[in-house]
Design an enzyme around this catalytic site. Sequence first.
Site, mmCIF file in Angstrom:
data_model
loop_
_atom_site.group_PDB
_atom_site.id
_atom_site.type_symbol
_atom_site.label_atom_id
_atom_site.label_comp_id
_atom_site.label_asym_id
_atom_site.label_seq_id
_atom_site.Cartn_x
_atom_site.Cartn_y
_atom_site.Cartn_z
ATOM 1 N N GLU A 125 52.488 82.954 3.881
ATOM 2 C CA GLU A 125 52.644 81.504 3.990
ATOM 3 C C GLU A 125 52.206 80.876 2.663
ATOM 4 O O GLU A 125 51.153 81.226 2.155
ATOM 5 C CB GLU A 125 51.788 80.930 5.118
ATOM 6 N N GLY B 136 41.637 80.332 4.167
ATOM 7 C CA GLY B 136 40.519 80.711 5.036
ATOM 8 C C GLY B 136 40.926 81.908 5.886
ATOM 9 O O GLY B 136 40.210 82.891 6.009
ATOM 10 N N MET C 88 44.804 83.584 8.167
ATOM 11 C CA MET C 88 46.251 83.449 8.335
ATOM 12 C C MET C 88 46.703 84.067 9.652
ATOM 13 O O MET C 88 46.335 85.178 9.996
ATOM 14 C CB MET C 88 46.948 84.124 7.136
ATOM 15 N N GLU C 89 47.561 83.308 10.337
ATOM 16 C CA GLU C 89 47.937 83.620 11.721
ATOM 17 C C GLU C 89 49.125 84.569 11.872
ATOM 18 O O GLU C 89 49.863 84.468 12.861
ATOM 19 C CB GLU C 89 48.258 82.305 12.437
ATOM 20 N N ASN C 90 49.349 85.500 10.946
ATOM 21 C CA ASN C 90 50.484 86.428 11.079
ATOM 22 C C ASN C 90 50.558 86.985 12.495
ATOM 23 O O ASN C 90 49.540 87.362 13.071
ATOM 24 C CB ASN C 90 50.297 87.595 10.119
ATOM 25 N N HIS D 154 41.194 79.185 15.927
ATOM 26 C CA HIS D 154 42.323 78.501 15.286
ATOM 27 C C HIS D 154 43.486 79.480 15.066
ATOM 28 O O HIS D 154 44.621 79.211 15.462
ATOM 29 C CB HIS D 154 41.862 77.895 13.960
ATOM 30 N N GLU D 155 43.183 80.610 14.445
ATOM 31 C CA GLU D 155 44.270 81.553 14.141
ATOM 32 C C GLU D 155 44.850 82.132 15.429
ATOM 33 O O GLU D 155 46.066 82.301 15.546
ATOM 34 C CB GLU D 155 43.794 82.671 13.214
ATOM 35 N N HIS E 261 47.246 79.742 17.066
ATOM 36 C CA HIS E 261 48.552 79.676 16.396
ATOM 37 C C HIS E 261 49.577 80.598 17.062
ATOM 38 O O HIS E 261 50.781 80.410 16.873
ATOM 39 C CB HIS E 261 48.433 80.097 14.930
ATOM 40 N N GLU F 17 49.891 72.782 12.323
ATOM 41 C CA GLU F 17 48.497 72.705 11.877
ATOM 42 C C GLU F 17 47.721 71.586 12.569
ATOM 43 O O GLU F 17 46.592 71.783 13.010
ATOM 44 C CB GLU F 17 48.421 72.573 10.352
HETATM 45 N N1 SER Z 1 48.265 78.787 8.231
HETATM 46 C C1 SER Z 1 46.920 79.005 7.779
HETATM 47 C C2 SER Z 1 45.997 78.312 8.723
HETATM 48 O O1 SER Z 1 45.866 77.128 8.710
HETATM 49 C C3 SER Z 1 46.744 78.506 6.393
HETATM 50 O O2 SER Z 1 45.444 78.293 6.034
HETATM 51 O O3 SER Z 1 45.467 78.894 9.577
HETATM 52 ZN ZN ZN Z 2 46.298 76.774 10.844
#
Ligand code: SER
Ligand code: ZN
Length: 469
Positions: free
Chosen positions: A122, A254, A256-258, A290-291, A294, A313
């Site tokens: 991303e 920070g 990443m939500e792969n 948070h991740e 996502h 986001e």
């Molecule tokens: N997509 C990522 C996040 O916000 C970028 O930092 O979790």
């Molecule tokens: Zn995010």
Amino acid sequence: MTDATPQPVFLKDYTPFGFLVDRVELTFRLAPTETRVRARIAFRPNPAATDRRFFLHGEELTLISAAIDGHPVTPAITPAGLSCEVPDAPFTWDCEVEIAPKENTALEGLYMSNGMYCTQCEAEGFRKITFYPDRPDVMAPFRVRIESDLPVLLSNGNPVARGTGFAEWDDPWPKPSYLFALVAGELVATSERYTTSEGREVDLNIWVRPADQGKADYALDSLIRSMRWDEEVYGRAYDLDVFNIVAVDDFNMGAMENKGLNIFNSRYVLASPETATDRDYENIERIIAHEYFHNWTGDRITCRDWFQLSLKEGLTVFRDSQFSADMRSAAVKRIEDVMTLRARQFREDNGPLAHPVRPESYTEINNFYTATVYEKGAELIGMLRRLVGPEGYRKALDLYFSRHDGQACTIEDWLQVFEDATGRDLTRFKRWYSQAGTPRVKVTEDFKDGTYTLHLEQETPPTPGQDKD
Ligand code: SER
Ligand code: ZN
């Protein structure tokens, strides 16, 4: 490198890509300065598109070979990508490129950190891995084979084959390229088994370097609580057989939500009671959540283009705030969020960098991962929830997930589910997404002849590009 001045991209210019991608198969033969990436991609003409030019993004790639339906082709290559004549019918694109992860110091695409291979795609890193329509509205299932002598080989989805020197992964959920991930290295896992509310057994693993073994317990505990919370509060269960998180020392963001393979800056995973502060634990819990969140708001439903970044986001920050409020003190969390908003977002909104939650143009998308897109975007969702009430909000979210699962969406789609679920007209509310600046509200009161009158007057000071309220 290109000498050309980067050109701005405009929201109003959006057009769909000329082709749909039915399947992506990638094979990586990992080597620090000469990794080979083979891609086999099934394309077919997109009936919703009128522009059928075949352009694939690609940067800093050495093309070894390309073929269409098995016939070698010689594409025209620029520093931004390649174009090629293609049939007006479904076809298979085969391509091999060479890349040098060890020399990749931008940390975008495939790179190395302390002997370990990892990725960050991303927003536009995948184009440094292979030629591809590297835009979030092109979604496809991926199958990945990794060839390397390193002991741990990870990618998105479920593991499907493993042997000496290789591993294969299959991700059945269509995803855009920015959610692609690969990790290879000497890593150890802290693991747990989790049963979802839908009865799926999931292996949870948090991978760290051997020297950091024992420091992922709190991250794992946070993950389990996040998974349970999303089931209970949003009705969203996890959808693969494994969920991997990897801690990496060199990482631009920070975390990443792969899909199925979140990658974290190690400071948001590792904690030991001897050295970590209360704030460290709070941050780990929040970012793990948070991740993870996502997975539904970002991965299963993604953004049509990067102008819609707040769609995933803003919503995911709002969801992680609700989670932290539930796990800890709701009042303290709210005070902290408002302090952050005032300290970071109000400043942004009142200075030369002011921009709307949904910008209308950008030259470099990496500059738009801002407090406005994230935190102000989350506040808009809090306002929406207040407008329609918790039940209306839940109804709207249920509709969002059922209507848009597997799609790449816009802010309009998002507001439409609120209108349809609650019958409320949000035409005026929509301006919050396009108007930059912090509104000032002037309040005056009046008491005369037994009548109390309250006057509220709102104005928004001019911001760059938006001279008038
Ligand atoms: N997509 C990522 C996040 O916000 C970028 O930092 O979790
Ligand atoms: Zn995010």
